[in-house]
Scaffold this active site. Structure first.
Site, PDB file in Angstrom:
ATOM      1  N   HIS A 168     -53.765  58.027  44.396  1.00  0.00           N
ATOM      2  CA  HIS A 168     -53.135  57.186  43.514  1.00  0.00           C
ATOM      3  C   HIS A 168     -53.551  57.441  42.285  1.00  0.00           C
ATOM      4  O   HIS A 168     -53.126  56.938  41.010  1.00  0.00           O
ATOM      5  CB  HIS A 168     -53.148  55.682  43.963  1.00  0.00           C
ATOM      6  CG  HIS A 168     -52.259  55.273  45.153  1.00  0.00           C
ATOM      7  ND1 HIS A 168     -51.047  55.697  45.343  1.00  0.00           N
ATOM      8  CD2 HIS A 168     -52.542  54.575  46.193  1.00  0.00           C
ATOM      9  CE1 HIS A 168     -50.619  55.221  46.363  1.00  0.00           C
ATOM     10  NE2 HIS A 168     -51.676  54.411  47.026  1.00  0.00           N
ATOM     11  N   ASP A 204     -49.945  60.112  53.681  1.00  0.00           N
ATOM     12  CA  ASP A 204     -50.167  58.491  53.464  1.00  0.00           C
ATOM     13  C   ASP A 204     -48.914  57.742  53.640  1.00  0.00           C
ATOM     14  O   ASP A 204     -47.895  58.212  52.936  1.00  0.00           O
ATOM     15  CB  ASP A 204     -51.090  58.129  52.224  1.00  0.00           C
ATOM     16  CG  ASP A 204     -51.597  56.930  52.269  1.00  0.00           C
ATOM     17  OD1 ASP A 204     -52.707  56.795  52.417  1.00  0.00           O
ATOM     18  OD2 ASP A 204     -50.600  55.865  51.837  1.00  0.00           O
ATOM     19  N   HIS A 206     -48.134  55.647  51.607  1.00  0.00           N
ATOM     20  CA  HIS A 206     -47.861  55.323  50.206  1.00  0.00           C
ATOM     21  C   HIS A 206     -47.616  56.512  49.424  1.00  0.00           C
ATOM     22  O   HIS A 206     -48.276  57.497  49.583  1.00  0.00           O
ATOM     23  CB  HIS A 206     -48.832  54.581  49.377  1.00  0.00           C
ATOM     24  CG  HIS A 206     -49.224  53.023  50.104  1.00  0.00           C
ATOM     25  ND1 HIS A 206     -50.320  52.931  51.026  1.00  0.00           N
ATOM     26  CD2 HIS A 206     -48.490  51.884  50.141  1.00  0.00           C
ATOM     27  CE1 HIS A 206     -50.101  51.894  51.387  1.00  0.00           C
ATOM     28  NE2 HIS A 206     -49.271  50.975  51.205  1.00  0.00           N
ATOM     29  N   ASP A 293     -52.449  54.877  57.315  1.00  0.00           N
ATOM     30  CA  ASP A 293     -51.497  53.618  57.130  1.00  0.00           C
ATOM     31  C   ASP A 293     -50.020  53.786  57.724  1.00  0.00           C
ATOM     32  O   ASP A 293     -49.405  52.733  57.634  1.00  0.00           O
ATOM     33  CB  ASP A 293     -51.702  53.000  55.640  1.00  0.00           C
ATOM     34  CG  ASP A 293     -51.553  54.211  54.732  1.00  0.00           C
ATOM     35  OD1 ASP A 293     -51.198  55.198  54.934  1.00  0.00           O
ATOM     36  OD2 ASP A 293     -51.766  53.838  53.470  1.00  0.00           O
TER      37      ASP A 293
HETATM   38  C1  SP5 Z   1     -54.711  54.540  49.404  1.00  0.00           C
HETATM   39  C2  SP5 Z   1     -53.810  53.409  49.532  1.00  0.00           C
HETATM   40  O1  SP5 Z   1     -53.429  53.431  50.708  1.00  0.00           O
HETATM   41  N1  SP5 Z   1     -53.630  52.618  48.670  1.00  0.00           N
HETATM   42  C3  SP5 Z   1     -52.711  51.540  48.854  1.00  0.00           C
HETATM   43  C4  SP5 Z   1     -52.843  50.330  48.050  1.00  0.00           C
HETATM   44  C5  SP5 Z   1     -51.860  49.562  48.440  1.00  0.00           C
HETATM   45  N2  SP5 Z   1     -52.179  48.177  47.498  1.00  0.00           N
HETATM   46  C6  SP5 Z   1     -51.239  47.000  47.185  1.00  0.00           C
HETATM   47  C7  SP5 Z   1     -51.172  46.528  48.643  1.00  0.00           C
HETATM   48  C8  SP5 Z   1     -50.398  45.037  48.577  1.00  0.00           C
HETATM   49  C9  SP5 Z   1     -50.305  44.663  50.022  1.00  0.00           C
HETATM   50  N3  SP5 Z   1     -51.134  43.463  50.085  1.00  0.00           N
HETATM   51  C10 SP5 Z   1     -50.809  42.568  51.263  1.00  0.00           C
HETATM   52  C11 SP5 Z   1     -51.548  41.533  51.346  1.00  0.00           C
HETATM   53  C12 SP5 Z   1     -50.812  40.651  52.791  1.00  0.00           C
HETATM   54  N4  SP5 Z   1     -52.103  39.930  53.434  1.00  0.00           N
HETATM   55 ZN    ZN Z   2     -51.661  54.504  51.438  1.00  0.00          ZN
END
Ligand code: SP5
Ligand code: ZN
Length: 350
Positions: A168, A204, A206, A293
């Site tokens: 990212h 990934d 994302h 992920d």
């Molecule tokens: C490298 C990578 O996989 N980065 C991913 C970053 C995602 N960040 C935002 C995630 C927001 C989700 N939070 C959920 C919390 C629920 N307990």
């Molecule tokens: Zn990711």
């Protein structure tokens, strides 16, 4: 298979990330990499190494990132603590940003206030920076450079156990738990040391927004990413199917977004599409930002891959018969992260 491990990754251990108005526990935790190392101890699919110290790392970092941004990262923690001594026990997280557009950011008057600078160089408030972040991120990037060097010396498979992750991060921004774009640094290193065409296959969950942006205008590095549809999935804003690259880079980026909830069958069919595109580009090497992920058990993602599926993933990537370099990206089902990671590597070997 040569596997370069980041000995200093523990120095990066965020406490909190901002999520919907609250600070929640970080997902990107040191235990992730510890699980990979303990699984590698059980299943030694490769030779575990640490990067050499004479890498000329600064040149490799500045081949992808701006000097301004690197200087910001190197000094960020001290600046954060200077804002207030109490900050020493708190992660640095941004809380204010310039909006894109005409009146957003005066290049001639960059902010001097550190909280404002943090917003200038970060695109989210989920990427905590702390005292050891710079050291950990640099050593991760050193693993990526060492893996690239090993590939140039003839290795068919090299791995950089990068933590924090990287895909990212853009040339001048952090975000998504990433600071230095390890995959881009490796790809650029290969380009700068004799290879003409390099493909990046990001698997990934994302979208690899940083990597796409870094190579957007270039035809020598073909970027492909399979990911959750950015209309509903992080990092939002970028990663749509119609983004095919800009200017000279037109036709050298491919996004393959899939709906949240997609099965392994759907994802695997899409992987084959991506592999065909990579083959058609005829690269001399492949860089794989490897996120786990996509796993059904991942707490923040939405695909449905099972642990055994990752063996197939590794195997089918190996069928390209390209020298391949893996960087470690996301994957937050911590207890299964080691098994899933090593399954990809074992699948690649068999
Ligand atoms: C490298 C990578 O996989 N980065 C991913 C970053 C995602 N960040 C935002 C995630 C927001 C989700 N939070 C959920 C919390 C629920 N307990
Ligand atoms: Zn990711």
């Amino acid at each position: 298979m040569k596997i370069f491990s980041n000995q200093h990754h523990h120095l990066h251990h965020g406490q909190h990330e901002m999520f919907r108005g609250r600070l929640v526990d970080c997902h990107e935790v040191p235990q992730r990499l510890d699980h990979v190392l303990s699984e590698l101890a059980k299943r030694p699919v490769g030779q575990l190494l640490t990067p050499p110290t004479n890498l000329n790392l600064d040149a490799a970092l500045s081949s992808v990132h701006t000097i301004d941004y690197l200087t910001f990262l190197a000094t960020a923690w001290d600046e954060w603590v200077k804002l207030s001594p109490d900050n020493a026990s708190r992660d640095a997280l941004p809380s204010v940003w310039p909006l894109p557009g005409q009146h957003a950011f005066r290049m001639d008057k960059p902010p001097l206030n550190f909280a404002a600078k943090l917003g200038q160089y970060a695109f989210d408030s989920g990427t905590p920076l702390m005292s050891g972040t710079w050291t950990a991120a640099r050593e991760g990037a050193a693993c990526a450079v060492a893996a690239a060097q090993a590939m140039l010396a003839g290795e068919m498979a090299t791995v950089a156990l990068t933590r924090p992750p990287g895909h990212h991060a853009g040339s001048a921004y952090m975000g998504g738990y990433c600071f230095l774009n390890n995959a881009a640094i490796a790809a650029q290193y290969l380009r700068d040391h004799g290879l003409q065409r390099v493909a990046v296959l990001d698997i990934d969950y994302h979208h690899g927004n940083g990597t796409q942006a870094i190579f957007d205008e270039r035809a020598d590095v073909y970027t492909v990413s399979i990911h959750g549809d950015p209309q509903t999935e992080y990092p939002f804003y970028l990663g749509h199917a119609d983004e095919r690259g800009t200017d000279k880079g037109e036709g050298f980026n491919l996004n393959l977004p899939l709906p949240k909830g997609s099965s392994f069958e759907t994802w695997y069919a899409t992987l084959h599409e991506a592999l065909q595109v990579v083959t058609d580009f005829a690269p001399q090497a492949l860089v794989v930002p490897l996120g786990l992920d996509t796993y059904e058990g991942d707490p923040i993602s939405g695909f449905k891959l099972k642990s055994a599926d990752y063996l197939k993933v590794g195997r089918v990537i190996a069928e390209l018969q390209l020298p391949s370099l893996f960087t470690l990206e996301g994957g937050y089902a911590v207890a299964d992260f080691g098994i899933n990671t090593v399954n990809v590597l074992e699948g690649f070997q068999t």
